[in-house]
Design a protein around this motif. Structure first.
Motif, PDB file in Angstrom:
ATOM      1  N   ILE A 254       0.840  -1.202   0.000  1.00  0.00           N
ATOM      2  CA  ILE A 254       0.000   0.000   0.000  1.00  0.00           C
ATOM      3  C   ILE A 254       0.877   1.255   0.000  1.00  0.00           C
ATOM      4  O   ILE A 254       0.610   2.217  -0.737  1.00  0.00           O
ATOM      5  CB  ILE A 254      -0.935  -0.001   1.222  1.00  0.00           C
ATOM      6  CG1 ILE A 254      -1.866  -1.221   1.184  1.00  0.00           C
ATOM      7  CG2 ILE A 254      -1.738   1.284   1.290  1.00  0.00           C
ATOM      8  CD1 ILE A 254      -2.795  -1.269   0.000  1.00  0.00           C
ATOM      9  N   ALA A 255       1.952   1.257   0.818  1.00  0.00           N
ATOM     10  CA  ALA A 255       2.798   2.450   0.925  1.00  0.00           C
ATOM     11  C   ALA A 255       3.500   2.770  -0.380  1.00  0.00           C
ATOM     12  O   ALA A 255       3.834   3.936  -0.644  1.00  0.00           O
ATOM     13  CB  ALA A 255       3.824   2.259   2.041  1.00  0.00           C
ATOM     14  N   SER A 256       3.743   1.743  -1.222  1.00  0.00           N
ATOM     15  CA  SER A 256       4.442   2.000  -2.480  1.00  0.00           C
ATOM     16  C   SER A 256       3.615   2.894  -3.408  1.00  0.00           C
ATOM     17  O   SER A 256       4.162   3.511  -4.322  1.00  0.00           O
ATOM     18  CB  SER A 256       4.786   0.674  -3.176  1.00  0.00           C
ATOM     19  OG  SER A 256       3.619   0.037  -3.676  1.00  0.00           O
ATOM     20  N   ALA A 397      -8.311  -4.583   4.306  1.00  0.00           N
ATOM     21  CA  ALA A 397      -9.518  -3.751   4.193  1.00  0.00           C
ATOM     22  C   ALA A 397      -9.316  -2.384   4.843  1.00  0.00           C
ATOM     23  O   ALA A 397      -9.690  -1.349   4.275  1.00  0.00           O
ATOM     24  CB  ALA A 397     -10.707  -4.470   4.827  1.00  0.00           C
ATOM     25  N   LEU A 398      -8.697  -2.369   6.018  1.00  0.00           N
ATOM     26  CA  LEU A 398      -8.472  -1.108   6.713  1.00  0.00           C
ATOM     27  C   LEU A 398      -7.433  -0.256   5.987  1.00  0.00           C
ATOM     28  O   LEU A 398      -7.529   0.976   5.967  1.00  0.00           O
ATOM     29  CB  LEU A 398      -8.040  -1.373   8.150  1.00  0.00           C
ATOM     30  CG  LEU A 398      -9.118  -1.961   9.070  1.00  0.00           C
ATOM     31  CD1 LEU A 398      -8.546  -2.270  10.444  1.00  0.00           C
ATOM     32  CD2 LEU A 398     -10.296  -0.997   9.196  1.00  0.00           C
ATOM     33  N   ALA A 412      -0.057   2.159   9.095  1.00  0.00           N
ATOM     34  CA  ALA A 412       0.407   1.674  10.398  1.00  0.00           C
ATOM     35  C   ALA A 412      -0.764   1.386  11.329  1.00  0.00           C
ATOM     36  O   ALA A 412      -0.766   0.378  12.061  1.00  0.00           O
ATOM     37  CB  ALA A 412       1.345   2.709  11.030  1.00  0.00           C
ATOM     38  N   LEU A 413      -1.776   2.243  11.315  1.00  0.00           N
ATOM     39  CA  LEU A 413      -2.925   2.042  12.197  1.00  0.00           C
ATOM     40  C   LEU A 413      -3.690   0.781  11.826  1.00  0.00           C
ATOM     41  O   LEU A 413      -4.151   0.037  12.700  1.00  0.00           O
ATOM     42  CB  LEU A 413      -3.851   3.260  12.114  1.00  0.00           C
ATOM     43  CG  LEU A 413      -5.077   3.251  13.040  1.00  0.00           C
ATOM     44  CD1 LEU A 413      -4.647   3.157  14.503  1.00  0.00           C
ATOM     45  CD2 LEU A 413      -5.931   4.503  12.804  1.00  0.00           C
ATOM     46  N   ALA A 414      -3.827   0.509  10.536  1.00  0.00           N
ATOM     47  CA  ALA A 414      -4.505  -0.713  10.100  1.00  0.00           C
ATOM     48  C   ALA A 414      -3.773  -1.949  10.612  1.00  0.00           C
ATOM     49  O   ALA A 414      -4.405  -2.929  11.047  1.00  0.00           O
ATOM     50  CB  ALA A 414      -4.594  -0.738   8.569  1.00  0.00           C
ATOM     51  N   THR A 415      -2.452  -1.923  10.590  1.00  0.00           N
ATOM     52  CA  THR A 415      -1.669  -3.053  11.081  1.00  0.00           C
ATOM     53  C   THR A 415      -1.897  -3.274  12.573  1.00  0.00           C
ATOM     54  O   THR A 415      -2.015  -4.413  13.041  1.00  0.00           O
ATOM     55  CB  THR A 415      -0.179  -2.822  10.799  1.00  0.00           C
ATOM     56  OG1 THR A 415       0.013  -2.659   9.397  1.00  0.00           O
ATOM     57  CG2 THR A 415       0.663  -3.988  11.284  1.00  0.00           C
TER      58      THR A 415
END
Length: 520
Positions: A254-256, A397-398, A412-415
């Motif tokens: 996602i970060a990429s 999903a998050l 980070a929060l989703a993790t």
């Protein structure tokens, strides 16, 4: 308490490695900052580490250690060595094949792990080149994990825990010494990773030889009943034991797609969060699995029950105040560690925001490492798989829901939220099966630890408000000292713990015959 002694043995060496890891990351941040070369190297480091934690430290350890410890206790050293040698030979054969396939199809693998890099062809090509170098680390470190499992089953924890120290030393030496002779600092770091794999394998092999368990990897890899048992338990455990790493891989994917530098921001934030997670989580998981397997093998269900309760207490005692402190002092800590050279104030602030989000999930990450061995020691790797798949789905999903609103912080929060889902479901299933019942001591201690952590966080926050003008290093240091002192005083005042009890536990020795080898 033998488990606490083992935890401290592993934890002390891991702490030394983490401190050197911070020195390494500070050096990387000052030389590479949070630009394209840094992003490419962190992806190159992520891919072999993902396979290492799935095949070397996660599913493999969960399946191998109980089987090896059981054979060692029931049939002796010769049978256990034979099983380990056959398993090691089989591992090297299929990991070598996997490495060859990865080298050929590396562009496609990077396209999966960091698809957003395709928009920058130079960055994508650099990531492919660096990962082809670092991937040789994977088979070396997986074999290191096998020998480490042998040492842990012999209650020799020091050598395996000390080996990562040299990973950090070699990466720093490579960055300083090789950069002038290679195209980019990323190339120097990649070759340092490969050299570290060779050194770590040599260290644990020498330690195993000194313990009378030198492994020779030329035994025919026949699929004997113990080998088949390990493989049956390992295949589903790839997801169950490595779910945290899969979630972190989703983070990179996602970060990429986010702004340049997002991969680096998440990396630096994760490195700070990994200090308590790596020291405490790795130590608890390493010490708890063989201990539970031994108790259950001998029919000592009450001892296994007590060991799991004490593991939960230690996890909360050591992670909850860390999480609260990191969340409150994320800005000064990140600035003190990394804000210099190419790593500017904006990059520091972005990494600090991600650190707050990772801190939310820190206790859950470690509790997963406590709950999972309770399944693995009973030979159950399928239940963590089912829960792990759900956790990965929640994380994905998050991530998709948060990425456009919160950027890399949402990743980070989703993790962290997915880690709480994972840990909560593991605990629920253990309770439902009767494998986890919080004893009186645990029920008394846990709420008091929560209150003590909240009081500590308030004190740290107040210090940050009162002393805003201090330098980053001094301010972070004062906040850490106040946090440590505040939690200790609050915990003692509330009766959550007492240093005298910890010292008494450390002075206890394991009963004779409790282990197959000498303590490390």
């Amino acid at each position: 308490m033998p488990m606490l002694r083992s935890v401290l043995t592993v934890g002390s060496w891991t702490m030394a490695s983490r401190i050197l890891g911070f020195a390494r990351d500070m050096l990387i941040a000052s030389r590479l900052g949070a630009g394209p070369v840094a992003d490419a190297f962190f992806v190159a480091l992520k891919l072999p580490n993902l396979f290492r934690r799935l095949f070397g430290e996660g599913a493999f350890n969960a399946a191998f250690v109980p089987a090896f410890a059981g054979i060692l206790a029931a049939e002796g050293r010769a049978a256990a060595r034979d099983m380990a040698e056959r398993m090691g030979t089989l591992m090297m054969l299929w990991l070598s094949l996997l490495t060859l396939i990865a080298l050929i199809f590396m562009p496609q693998m990077i396209g999966v792990l960091a698809p957003g890099f395709a928009a920058n062809p130079g960055k994508f090509a650099l990531a492919v080149e660096l990962t082809r170098i670092t991937f040789f680390y994977m088979p070396l470190i997986c074999l290191t994990a096998l020998i480490s499992g042998v040492l842990n089953s012999l209650d020799r924890f020091a050598a395996a825990a000390a080996a990562p120290v040299f990973f950090n030393l070699l990466l720093m030496a490579a960055l300083v010494g090789l950069t002038p002779y290679l195209p980019t600092p990323g190339h120097a770091l990649a070759w340092g990773v490969f050299a570290a794999g060779v050194v770590q394998l040599a260290m644990v092999w020498v330690a195993a030889r000194q313990a009378g368990m030198a492994l020779r990897l030329y035994r025919p890899p026949a699929l004997t009943p113990p080998i088949r048992q390990v493989l049956r338990r390992m295949v589903p455990g790839v997801l169950g034991a490595g779910v945290t790493q899969i979630n972190l891989a989703v983070d990179v994917i996602i970060a990429s797609f986010l702004v340049s530098g997002s991969v680096s921001y998440l990396y630096y934030a994760d490195r700070v969060a990994q200090l308590p997670l790596g020291v405490i989580g790795a130590a608890l998981g390493t010490a708890l699995l063989p201990l539970l397997a031994r108790h259950l093998r001998l029919g000592e269900k009450l001892s296994a029950h007590r060991a799991l309760n004490r593991g939960i207490e230690l996890a909360v005692l050591l992670t909850l105040p860390c999480a609260a402190g990191l969340a409150v002092a994320a800005g000064p800590i990140t600035a003190a560690l990394f804000q210099r050279g190419a790593f500017d104030a904006a990059a520091s602030a972005a990494s600090a925001s991600a650190l707050v989000a990772y801190a939310v999930g820190l206790p859950a990450f470690v509790l997963v490492k406590v709950f999972a061995p309770a399944f693995f020691a009973r030979g159950d790797t399928s239940a963590p798989v089912r829960i792990g798949i759900l956790s990965v789905a929640v994380n994905l999903a998050l991530n998709l829901a948060f990425m456009n609103v919160l950027g890399h912080v949402g990743v980070a929060l989703a993790t962290s939220i997915a880690a709480w889902v994972n840990g909560g479901l593991l605990a629920w299933l253990l309770v439902r099966r009767g494998h986890l019942v919080l004893d009186r001591r645990c029920r008394r201690v846990l709420p008091r630890l929560v209150v003590a952590s909240a009081m500590m966080a308030a004190a740290v926050f107040a210090i940050g408000l009162v002393l805003p003008g201090l330098g980053n290093l001094l301010r972070a240091g004062l906040m850490i000292l106040v946090g440590m002192a505040g939690f200790t005083l609050a915990g003692m005042a509330l009766g959550a713990f007492h240093p005298r009890d910890v010292l008494r536990q450390l002075r206890r020795r394991a009963p004779r015959g409790a282990s197959a080898g000498n303590p490390a």
